[in-house]
Design a protein around this motif. Structure first.
Motif, PDB file in Angstrom:
ATOM      1  N   GLU A 273      41.917 -10.657  13.202  1.00 36.38           N
ATOM      2  CA  GLU A 273      40.688 -10.657  13.176  1.00 36.38           C
ATOM      3  C   GLU A 273      39.404  -9.422  14.077  1.00 36.38           C
ATOM      4  N   LEU A 274      40.070  -8.618  14.814  1.00 37.94           N
ATOM      5  CA  LEU A 274      39.234  -7.746  14.846  1.00 37.94           C
ATOM      6  C   LEU A 274      38.950  -6.488  14.548  1.00 37.94           C
ATOM      7  N   LEU A 275      40.091  -6.075  14.088  1.00 36.32           N
ATOM      8  CA  LEU A 275      40.229  -4.390  13.224  1.00 36.32           C
ATOM      9  C   LEU A 275      40.226  -4.688  12.196  1.00 36.32           C
ATOM     10  N   GLY A 276      40.979  -5.749  11.052  1.00 33.91           N
ATOM     11  CA  GLY A 276      41.201  -6.405  10.134  1.00 33.91           C
ATOM     12  C   GLY A 276      42.693  -4.606   9.563  1.00 33.91           C
ATOM     13  N   PRO A 277      42.590  -4.783   8.565  1.00 30.43           N
ATOM     14  CA  PRO A 277      43.756  -3.337   7.964  1.00 30.43           C
ATOM     15  C   PRO A 277      43.700  -2.443   8.980  1.00 30.43           C
ATOM     16  N   PHE A 278      42.216  -1.927   9.693  1.00 27.83           N
ATOM     17  CA  PHE A 278      42.146  -0.885  10.881  1.00 27.83           C
ATOM     18  C   PHE A 278      43.695  -1.242  11.329  1.00 27.83           C
ATOM     19  N   CYS A 279      44.022  -1.838  11.561  1.00 29.31           N
ATOM     20  CA  CYS A 279      45.281  -2.307  12.495  1.00 29.31           C
ATOM     21  C   CYS A 279      46.287  -1.522  12.993  1.00 29.31           C
ATOM     22  N   PHE A 280      46.858  -1.396  11.754  1.00 32.89           N
ATOM     23  CA  PHE A 280      47.693  -0.445  11.384  1.00 32.89           C
ATOM     24  C   PHE A 280      47.698   0.856  12.161  1.00 32.89           C
ATOM     25  N   LEU A 281      46.088   1.948  12.423  1.00 32.09           N
ATOM     26  CA  LEU A 281      46.102   2.909  12.923  1.00 32.09           C
ATOM     27  C   LEU A 281      47.285   2.965  14.617  1.00 32.09           C
ATOM     28  N   ILE A 282      47.193   1.130  14.991  1.00 30.97           N
ATOM     29  CA  ILE A 282      47.953   1.306  16.442  1.00 30.97           C
ATOM     30  C   ILE A 282      49.292   1.543  16.412  1.00 30.97           C
ATOM     31  N   PHE A 283      49.923   0.960  15.445  1.00 32.15           N
ATOM     32  CA  PHE A 283      50.924   1.338  14.626  1.00 32.15           C
ATOM     33  C   PHE A 283      51.580   2.922  14.095  1.00 32.15           C
ATOM     34  N   LEU A 284      50.467   3.291  14.011  1.00 34.84           N
ATOM     35  CA  LEU A 284      50.781   4.968  13.501  1.00 34.84           C
ATOM     36  C   LEU A 284      50.548   5.924  14.128  1.00 34.84           C
ATOM     37  N   GLY A 285      49.893   5.394  15.702  1.00 33.83           N
ATOM     38  CA  GLY A 285      49.734   5.960  16.546  1.00 33.83           C
ATOM     39  C   GLY A 285      51.172   6.102  17.549  1.00 33.83           C
ATOM     40  N   ILE A 286      51.639   5.014  17.434  1.00 35.54           N
ATOM     41  CA  ILE A 286      53.283   4.859  18.134  1.00 35.54           C
ATOM     42  C   ILE A 286      53.817   5.537  17.373  1.00 35.54           C
ATOM     43  N   LEU A 287      53.719   5.673  15.725  1.00 35.07           N
ATOM     44  CA  LEU A 287      55.312   6.608  15.376  1.00 35.07           C
ATOM     45  C   LEU A 287      54.864   8.045  15.855  1.00 35.07           C
ATOM     46  N   VAL A 288      53.728   8.059  15.610  1.00 30.24           N
ATOM     47  CA  VAL A 288      53.821   9.469  15.759  1.00 30.24           C
ATOM     48  C   VAL A 288      54.446  10.207  16.894  1.00 30.24           C
ATOM     49  N   PHE A 289      53.638   9.309  18.151  1.00 30.28           N
ATOM     50  CA  PHE A 289      54.403   9.556  19.567  1.00 30.28           C
ATOM     51  C   PHE A 289      55.624   9.299  19.517  1.00 30.28           C
ATOM     52  N   SER A 290      56.726   8.279  18.597  1.00 34.69           N
ATOM     53  CA  SER A 290      58.023   8.681  18.594  1.00 34.69           C
ATOM     54  C   SER A 290      58.593   9.417  18.087  1.00 34.69           C
ATOM     55  N   SER A 291      57.659  10.278  17.299  1.00 32.52           N
ATOM     56  CA  SER A 291      58.529  10.783  16.161  1.00 32.52           C
ATOM     57  C   SER A 291      58.611  12.599  16.800  1.00 32.52           C
ATOM     58  N   ILE A 292      57.601  12.323  17.818  1.00 31.08           N
ATOM     59  CA  ILE A 292      57.459  13.490  18.257  1.00 31.08           C
ATOM     60  C   ILE A 292      58.643  13.758  19.323  1.00 31.08           C
ATOM     61  N   PHE A 293      58.734  12.676  20.113  1.00 35.50           N
ATOM     62  CA  PHE A 293      59.668  12.205  21.500  1.00 35.50           C
ATOM     63  C   PHE A 293      60.934  12.574  20.764  1.00 35.50           C
ATOM     64  N   ILE A 294      61.167  11.945  19.717  1.00 38.18           N
ATOM     65  CA  ILE A 294      62.562  12.044  19.779  1.00 38.18           C
ATOM     66  C   ILE A 294      62.716  13.273  19.394  1.00 38.18           C
ATOM     67  N   TYR A 295      62.451  14.133  18.276  1.00 37.87           N
ATOM     68  CA  TYR A 295      62.753  15.712  17.856  1.00 37.87           C
ATOM     69  C   TYR A 295      62.943  16.313  19.389  1.00 37.87           C
ATOM     70  N   LEU A 296      62.116  15.970  20.211  1.00 39.90           N
ATOM     71  CA  LEU A 296      62.250  16.865  20.902  1.00 39.90           C
ATOM     72  C   LEU A 296      63.209  17.072  22.011  1.00 39.90           C
ATOM     73  N   PHE A 297      63.736  15.067  22.289  1.00 39.44           N
ATOM     74  CA  PHE A 297      64.060  15.373  23.135  1.00 39.44           C
ATOM     75  C   PHE A 297      65.731  14.603  23.023  1.00 39.44           C
ATOM     76  N   LEU A 298      66.247  14.098  21.648  1.00 39.06           N
ATOM     77  CA  LEU A 298      67.248  13.410  21.221  1.00 39.06           C
ATOM     78  C   LEU A 298      68.440  14.013  20.642  1.00 39.06           C
ATOM     79  N   PRO A 299      69.507  14.313  21.747  1.00 36.55           N
ATOM     80  CA  PRO A 299      70.726  15.003  21.146  1.00 36.55           C
ATOM     81  C   PRO A 299      70.373  14.370  19.722  1.00 36.55           C
TER      82      PRO A 299
END
Length: 499
Positions: A432-458
């Motif tokens: 209700e507050l952000l409309g379609p821009f709510c996906f930017l929250i999930f996008l930010g989480i995915l960016v952080f997680s992809s960097i973390f997994i690339y650097l630290f997950l064997p």
């Protein structure tokens, strides 16, 4: 892929047990996530009609909605409780016995659902939904542990990824059976809600014919005869000495280690980075945006001017895409590895979410944008199914050894159910507050997680539990201490007697 197919044929007992575990494991979870939306109108009407018959006056619309929201959300509360107690109970009474008892809980829940309309009690729906939550909380914690422990190293990724296959199959089954032409109509909705009693009954009958996991029988029960019998039933009569050596090595490493409770797991320095990975990948799985995609799909289909009667079938199509991509993930995971599928899936989902945010924000200005949005929804679900959906379960199962696994899956279950509950509560307000821009929250989480997994997950593909532990010891203790630890484990292993 041909080699994998050949291995599966040779491990016929393993495939049979994976099937039995799946239909009573993650399948009911997926089913109840999707199916509850289809009879929502009928249940709300039933609540109001029942109240009128009892008290002679209708309920206010706000009260009906409150009761309906409670019916939906109590499933998450039950799931949280089931996950919280599963670790202790499965350690004390065995995973197999706990799963059998879970089926009894699911059957009782199905009876409450099936007879609710007949006895004119909406409270029975509430109780049944709560019991379903407890049952799926148990089964969703037991299933990935059990299926990972019964698999040889070369098929462990495939076996673990079947958890997501059965979960998505449950979602699709709920969507199909919930169509008004089948059980999602005024007269048959109690049978719709009770239908998972059938899968519980099937597993209740078949599971006693299968063994406990080989690693459990050897490491925790120290029963060599039962261990060898289980290996023969699950893996066949071929030479499995390499697999036996890996289990012996794990036994030697943890012979002086008791099963740790949750607080002890948090305090253990040797598990620090495994817990970081667990929290990151499970949070990302719930906050990847896939739930938001399912929420937005109906609106996108309507704005694309699809007929209202056609929209439920398009939603089924989205579910089928997720299911098929999860099956594809199970075929690819031993070829490409867990880390590559996880990181690759995250990156593709980031690009799709960015494009989807743009198309949704512009769809009222350009009519053809609707069709791009529909395409991107299907593409996002495919990326999710091939990557995070299957690879996450495999990683969580493989980074913890036998003695730490129950507590780690308790943490895993609590994180999953907590985010499911929180997202269900706040997501409508975010939209209700952000409309379609709510996906930017999930996008930010995915960016952080992809960097973390690339650097630290064997990469865990093709490695034993102790080899994976050695990789994490480099992060937990530093490289020099990790080498000393591995040398000590090798000395302990030479004292073990081979079968």
């Amino acid at each position: 892929m041909a080699n994998s197919l050949s291995d599966l044929i040779q491990h016929r007992g393993l495939c049979q047990m994976i099937l039995v575990l799946g239909i009573g494991g993650s399948f009911p979870y997926g089913f109840h996530i999707s199916v509850i939306n289809y009879p929502s109108l009928h249940i709300r009407r039933f609540i109001n009609e029942t109240w009128i018959q009892r008290y002679g006056s209708p309920l206010r619309q706000e009260t009906v909605m409150l009761l309906w929201t409670l019916i939906v959300s109590v499933y998450g509360i039950g799931g949280f409780l089931g996950s919280a107690y599963c670790g202790y109970l499965s350690t004390k009474y065995r995973k197999k016995k706990c799963q059998i008892v879970t089926n009894l809980i699911m059957l009782v829940a199905a009876l409450f659902m099936g007879f609710s309309k007949m006895v004119k009690s909406f409270e029975m729906i509430l109780i049944g939904r709560f019991l379903y939550g407890i049952g799926t909380g148990f089964s969703l914690t037991i299933h990935p542990q059990y299926v990972g422990e019964i698999s040889p190293k070369k098929l462990r990724g495939f076996s673990n990824s079947t958890v997501s296959v059965f979960l998505t199959l449950g979602k699709v089954s709920g969507q199909i059976i919930g169509l008004r032409e089948l059980l999602g109509n005024e007269s048959l909705w109690p049978l719709l809600l009770a239908s998972t009693g059938l899968t519980a009954l099937i597993q209740l009958i078949l599971l006693p014919f299968f063994p406990d996991s080989p690693s459990y029988l050897l490491i925790q029960k120290d029963n060599e005869d039962a261990f060898m019998k289980a290996i023969k039933q699950l893996w066949g009569d071929r030479d499995h000495q390499a697999e036996i050596d890996d289990i012996l090595k794990e036994k030697a490493a943890i012979k002086s280690t008791k099963s740790l409770r949750v607080l002890e797991v948090f305090k253990d320095q040797s598990l620090r980075w495994q817990l970081y990975v667990l929290v990151i990948v499970m949070t990302t799985l719930q906050l990847s945006g896939v739930n938001a995609i399912y929420f937005y799909s109906f609106e996108v289909f309507r704005t694309a001017r699809f007929e209202e009667d056609l929209i439920p079938y398009l939603a089924v199509g989205v579910g089928v895409c997720e299911c098929l991509s999860a099956v594809l993930c199970s075929c690819l995971i031993e070829r490409f590895g867990r880390r590559m599928l996880l990181c690759g899936g995250y990156v593709l989902m980031i690009f799709v979410l960015a494009l989807l945010t743009m198309t949704l924000s512009l769809q009222h200005r350009f009519f053809w944008m609707h069709y791009f949005s529909v395409t991107l929804i299907f593409l996002f679900v495919i990326c999710y199914g091939i990557g995070p959906s299957g690879a996450t379960v495999a990683i969580i199962t493989e980074i913890f050894s036998q003695s730490f696994r129950p507590s780690s899956f308790l943490i895993n279950g609590c994180i999953s159910w907590m985010w499911l509950f929180v997202l269900g509560m706040i997501f409508p307000y975010i939209v209700e507050l952000l409309g379609p821009f709510c996906f930017l929250i999930f996008l930010g989480i995915l960016v952080f997680s992809s960097i973390f997994i690339y650097l630290f997950l064997p990469e865990t593909k093709g490695k034993s539990i102790m080899e994976i532990k050695g990789e994490f010891n480099k992060l937990n203790f530093g490289k020099s201490q990790a080498v000393d630890t591995e040398n000590n484990l090798s000395k302990e292993h030479t004292l073990c007697t081979k079968f």
